[in-house]
Scaffold this active site. Structure first.
Site, PDB file in Angstrom:
ATOM      1  N   ARG A  24      44.444  33.259  37.648  1.00 28.76           N
ATOM      2  CA  ARG A  24      44.324  34.478  36.685  1.00 28.76           C
ATOM      3  C   ARG A  24      43.192  33.940  35.586  1.00 28.76           C
ATOM      4  NH1 ARG A  24      46.212  36.916  40.064  1.00 28.76           N
ATOM      5  NH2 ARG A  24      48.261  38.323  39.766  1.00 28.76           N
ATOM      6  N   GLU A  50      38.529  41.177  32.942  1.00 28.80           N
ATOM      7  CA  GLU A  50      38.348  41.938  34.008  1.00 28.80           C
ATOM      8  C   GLU A  50      39.048  43.342  33.736  1.00 28.80           C
ATOM      9  OE1 GLU A  50      41.620  40.775  37.095  1.00 28.80           O
ATOM     10  OE2 GLU A  50      40.256  39.124  36.790  1.00 28.80           O
ATOM     11  N   HIS A  63      37.851  39.465  41.976  1.00 30.22           N
ATOM     12  CA  HIS A  63      39.369  39.558  42.121  1.00 30.22           C
ATOM     13  C   HIS A  63      39.705  40.022  43.454  1.00 30.22           C
ATOM     14  CE1 HIS A  63      43.280  39.490  39.842  1.00 30.22           C
ATOM     15  NE2 HIS A  63      43.568  39.006  40.925  1.00 30.22           N
TER      16      HIS A  63
END
Length: 313
Positions: free
Chosen positions: A233, A262, A280
């Protein structure tokens, strides 16, 4: 909408084929962005019985309060950091995730980022297209033999370690405590792991407890020949500290699939050619997505039949 099927609110982007697959078991309310989600909750919230989401999108207590019939939340993929699990449990709402469905895909992508970062593949591609030949550039270092420090030796971390062994990379790791049955070298802090490692690979869960675990001192400990790779993350890595180190040469390079910003790209890193960026996608492939949709439906059938979930949170 059918009276016989539960109403499912879908908060993540899915293909028409997967939406059709879900529609065999649910009346599907598709709301893959914040505006459509708000509209769906206003118009249909009182009738929603299940929600499909992902860790990055999550589901808040306020949203759950708008769905008084909600009884189950399923996350695609392993992450569930933005689902208010405590609220769900307190109100009889079951939560499951997609653990195990994309481990191989994430591990593949992670090791691709290791190779791309250490070998400088993106930069080499750009230079080659500009007509620059190998005689005019510094030689990129080996991947094999580098010491790989894994922050978070869970299932995915162990699969990454297996790939590293094929490259003759010594593997060390840091968890909250040593892992039973593991022969890799354990370090009792992130800083100690970074001081040992050539490549620090972040594979730990997100959330408040891991925010900025990889901070300026950890990055400094890796040194000017060190690399950071993050497939976990974005919140785990201090982006500003990483950008500063990459810009000044205090760190050799990085490979990132996740960002604090993001879905916006990391503005501090966009002009740097010693970092490899992907959007991602480490856990997403046709095979992985199909597997996690299948698991979601397996959990759904079990939940509505009063049976235990396959992957409860």
């Amino acid at each position: 909408m059918s009276a016989s099927k539960p109403l499912l609110l879908v908060l993540h982007v899915l293909s028409d084929a997967h939406l059709s697959q879900l529609a065999q078991s649910f009346d599907v309310l598709y709301a893959p962005d914040a505006a459509r989600c708000a509209e769906a909750l206003t118009a249909h919230g009182p009738r929603v019985q299940a929600v499909l989401t992902v860790g990055a999108i999550g589901l808040s207590a306020v949203q759950m309060q708008a769905m008084p019939q909600l009884r189950w939340v399923g996350a695609l993929g392993a992450g569930y950091e933005n689902i208010d699990v405590a609220y769900a449990r307190a109100h009889g709402i079951a939560v499951s995730n997609g653990a195990g469905t994309n481990d191989q895909c994430v591990a593949d992508h992670a090791f691709g980022l290791v190779i791309a970062a250490v070998r400088g593949l993106v930069r080499l591609d750009r230079l080659t297209r500009q007509g620059v030949w190998r005689n005019d550039i510094p030689l990129p270092p080996n991947v094999s033999g580098k010491r790989l420090g894994i922050l978070g030796l869970g299932t995915i971390g162990q699969k990454i370690a297996r790939r590293a062994q094929a490259f003759d990379m010594p593997v060390g790791y840091h968890n909250r405590r040593p892992k039973d049955g593991v022969d890799f070298t354990y370090f009792d802090s992130v800083l100690a792991l970074a001081q040992w490692a050539d490549v620090l690979l972040v594979a730990t869960p997100g959330g408040a407890g891991t925010r900025h675990l990889v901070d300026a001192p950890v990055i400094a400990a890796l040194g000017p020949q060190g690399y950071v790779v993050n497939i976990a993350r974005g919140s785990v890595v201090d982006t500003a500290a990483l950008a500063q180190a990459l810009r000044t040469g205090a760190l050799a390079g990085a490979g990132l699939d996740v960002y604090e910003s993001e879905p916006l790209p990391p503005a501090e890193l966009l002009d740097l050619d010693n970092v490899v960026l992907t959007p991602h996608v480490a856990g997403w492939s046709p095979e992985a997505v199909q597997a996690t949709v299948d698991l979601f439906l397996d959990n759904a059938h079990r939940h509505f039949a009063g049976q235990p979930l396959v992957t409860p949170v």
